[in-house]
Design an enzyme around this catalytic site. Structure first.
Site, PDB file in Angstrom:
ATOM      1  N   ASP A  82      -4.739  -9.359  -9.492  1.00 12.05           N
ATOM      2  CA  ASP A  82      -4.516  -8.461  -8.364  1.00 12.05           C
ATOM      3  C   ASP A  82      -5.577  -7.370  -8.371  1.00 12.05           C
ATOM      4  OD1 ASP A  82      -3.404  -7.320  -6.117  1.00 12.05           O
ATOM      5  OD2 ASP A  82      -1.657  -6.476  -7.140  1.00 12.05           O
ATOM      6  N   LYS A  83      -5.617  -6.645  -7.264  1.00  5.15           N
ATOM      7  CA  LYS A  83      -6.531  -5.506  -7.096  1.00  5.15           C
ATOM      8  C   LYS A  83      -5.724  -4.294  -6.633  1.00  5.15           C
ATOM      9  CE  LYS A  83      -8.444  -3.180  -3.410  1.00  5.15           C
ATOM     10  NZ  LYS A  83      -7.712  -2.749  -2.184  1.00  5.15           N
ATOM     11  N   HIS A  84      -6.143  -3.111  -7.032  1.00  3.88           N
ATOM     12  CA  HIS A  84      -5.497  -1.888  -6.560  1.00  3.88           C
ATOM     13  C   HIS A  84      -6.579  -0.879  -6.201  1.00  3.88           C
ATOM     14  CE1 HIS A  84      -2.523   1.328  -6.166  1.00  3.88           C
ATOM     15  NE2 HIS A  84      -3.430   2.093  -6.753  1.00  3.88           N
ATOM     16  N   SER A  85      -6.400  -0.209  -5.066  1.00  6.78           N
ATOM     17  CA  SER A  85      -7.289   0.877  -4.652  1.00  6.78           C
ATOM     18  C   SER A  85      -6.570   2.205  -4.823  1.00  6.78           C
ATOM     19  CB  SER A  85      -7.692   0.699  -3.184  1.00  6.78           C
ATOM     20  OG  SER A  85      -8.333   1.872  -2.696  1.00  6.78           O
ATOM     21  N   THR A 122      -1.571   0.142   2.711  1.00  9.22           N
ATOM     22  CA  THR A 122      -1.641  -1.275   3.056  1.00  9.22           C
ATOM     23  C   THR A 122      -0.318  -1.775   3.627  1.00  9.22           C
ATOM     24  OG1 THR A 122      -3.343  -1.691   1.389  1.00  9.22           O
ATOM     25  CG2 THR A 122      -2.041  -3.586   2.109  1.00  9.22           C
ATOM     26  N   ARG A 170       6.901  14.488  -8.494  1.00 12.74           N
ATOM     27  CA  ARG A 170       5.507  14.963  -8.587  1.00 12.74           C
ATOM     28  C   ARG A 170       4.979  15.389  -7.227  1.00 12.74           C
ATOM     29  NH1 ARG A 170       2.573  10.135 -10.290  1.00 12.74           N
ATOM     30  NH2 ARG A 170       0.720  11.433 -10.086  1.00 12.74           N
ATOM     31  N   SER A 185       1.502   5.742 -13.117  1.00 15.33           N
ATOM     32  CA  SER A 185       2.136   5.348 -11.862  1.00 15.33           C
ATOM     33  C   SER A 185       1.538   4.047 -11.326  1.00 15.33           C
ATOM     34  CB  SER A 185       1.975   6.467 -10.825  1.00 15.33           C
ATOM     35  OG  SER A 185       2.563   6.100  -9.590  1.00 15.33           O
ATOM     36  N   LYS A 189       3.513  -0.295 -12.138  1.00 17.23           N
ATOM     37  CA  LYS A 189       3.865  -1.262 -11.086  1.00 17.23           C
ATOM     38  C   LYS A 189       3.088  -2.560 -11.262  1.00 17.23           C
ATOM     39  CE  LYS A 189       2.997   1.695  -7.686  1.00 17.23           C
ATOM     40  NZ  LYS A 189       2.977   3.051  -8.223  1.00 17.23           N
ATOM     41  N   LYS A 190       1.824  -2.467 -11.619  1.00 19.88           N
ATOM     42  CA  LYS A 190       0.998  -3.670 -11.773  1.00 19.88           C
ATOM     43  C   LYS A 190       1.433  -4.473 -12.999  1.00 19.88           C
ATOM     44  CE  LYS A 190      -1.425  -3.014  -8.112  1.00 19.88           C
ATOM     45  NZ  LYS A 190      -1.213  -3.900  -6.947  1.00 19.88           N
TER      46      LYS A 190
END
Length: 438
Positions: A82-85, A122, A170, A185, A189-190
């Site tokens: 997967d990818k996360h920005s 997204t 937060r 954070s 999740k990942k």
């Protein structure tokens, strides 16, 4: 000795290093309510000011991962990547990247978020597609990943629930920007999604949360080192966010932009460069390519031969959206009742952006949230944003504003004129990929 949350807060407040077992107990207290909201807020503030060691950050991340269900993918015969920005303006990369990676042989279970502040989300973009199920149960999530190769969904209540509670606190206590808390954070999740490999896109610039290269590199190093420490191979690219990445900013307008990208109708050059660079990282890290050059060529081929578009269409249909979405996206996506060009009013070159102001103008149009839970107007936004370096005349549009009311049009026009800088000389163009970690 019984568990005392205040002693953990005191230790961190005074700059001490917390034992992983104490961190785990503190996070468990989120679920059984042995830790109050005030204590969570105090802990977040202590971490904000005193920081965390890598050992502490790994323990925090793993504890948050283990606060709920951790997915496994035993039936897939493909690498799970997967990818996360970290968030930007006009950043619709995931919409193209997930199906490109799937077409090249990866499985991409992409758990995405909603808009945050001036940055788009997204999940909000995908929800502009009618019928699309953004929050499926795990059975449907698994089915779609298996059939389409990718699924872009939201975080369910069972995945890293401690992160949801922690982030909500937060957000209202001015502790969002802490690097170890951002790291935990994102990664909790990942990790809960059961990934084999993760690729990160850390945004840097005046449209990103990390507004300079030193801070972006600090976050990228933290994310990579903590992820690896938690057992997940990870790399990160640092990419430029000193201008909108796509020529559109909003929800449905960014989905249209992605549809044009996937079908080959139009591809913004910097958006293409970032998307291919991240695809190459995913393919090499996932073991499906031997070099970045080979991976880049495979990703571009998946775009050009239509296989990435086919994967996107299948994902949308499998999750309840239109069967023919990419064939005619304009028939399915909501459009704003008012569309108006904001003209440059002077000759010259686009020399720069206040990118954050562009994102905030979308929020003010109704395309984002000022409070959690606010509804989002998927139809509004900006299109045809010019890239830095483009020559403009007095009657050249700086953007087309898609709005619901005349007052919104006037406000967005005024903000655009302040956010887009025009000068007499063509500027130097900065690279879009600024660095790599891992």
């Amino acid at each position: 000795m019984s568990f005392l949350p205040q002693e953990i807060i005191r230790t961190k407040r005074d700059g001490g290093e917390l034992d992983p077992a104490d961190i785990a107990a503190f996070i468990r207290g989120f679920g059984d309510e042995s830790v109050s909201e005030g204590q969570v807020a105090a802990f977040a503030m202590a971490v904000f000011f005193k920081g965390m060691s890598r050992r502490e950050a790994v323990a925090l991340t793993v504890s948050m991962r283990d606060s709920g269900e951790v997915l496994q993918w035993p039936d897939l015969d493909r690498p799970v990547v997967d990818k996360h920005s970290t968030g930007g303006v006009g950043d619709n990369v995931s919409l193209m990247l997930a199906p490109i990676a799937a077409a090249c042989g990866l499985a991409v279970p992409m758990i995405s978020g909603r808009g945050l502040g001036h940055t788009g989300g997204t999940l909000d973009k995908m929800e502009s597609i009618p019928g699309y199920t953004a929050m499926p149960d795990n059975a449907l999530f698994r089915k779609v990943v298996a059939s389409a190769g990718c699924a872009i969904i939201g975080q369910t209540g069972n995945l890293a629930p401690a992160d949801k509670r922690f982030y909500g606190i937060r957000d209202v206590t001015a502790t969002v920007e802490s690097v170890p808390l951002i790291t935990a954070s994102i990664l909790s999740k990942k990790l809960a999604a059961g990934l084999g490999v993760l690729v990160l896109d850390v945004k840097c610039g005046n449209g990103a949360f990390m507004d300079n290269l030193d801070r972006a590199n600090e976050l990228a190093r933290s994310l990579v080192e903590v992820a690896v420490g938690a057992g997940m191979p990870t790399t990160a690219l640092v990419t430029d966010m000193n201008q909108p990445l796509a020529s559109a900013a909003g929800n449905a307008v960014e989905v249209r932009n992605a549809a044009d990208f996937l079908t080959g109708k139009a591809r913004d050059s910097r958006l293409l460069e970032v998307t291919l660079a991240l695809a190459a990282e995913m393919l090499v890290s996932g073991g499906l390519a031997t070099s970045a050059e080979d991976a880049n060529a495979r990703a571009l081929a998946a775009l050009d031969d239509g296989s990435a578009a086919e994967r996107f269409n299948r994902m949308v249909a499998d999750l309840g959206g239109p069967l023919d979405f990419l064939a005619d996206p304009d028939r399915h996506l909501e459009t704003a009742p008012l569309v108006s060009a904001c003209l440059a009013g002077q000759e010259g070159y686009v020399t720069g952006y206040d990118t954050r102001a562009i994102g905030l103008s979308v929020v003010e149009l109704g395309g984002g949230r000022t409070r959690p839970g606010d509804p989002v107007d998927h139809a509004v936004g900006l299109t045809k944003l010019p890239p830095i370096g483009m020559r403009v005349e007095k009657d050249t549009p700086l953007a087309f504003i898609h709005a619901r009311t005349d007052d919104q049009l006037v406000a967005a026009d005024r903000q655009l004129r302040l956010a887009v800088r025009i000068g007499d000389a063509a500027p130097d163009i900065s690279p879009v990929v600024l660095g790599r970690h891992g």
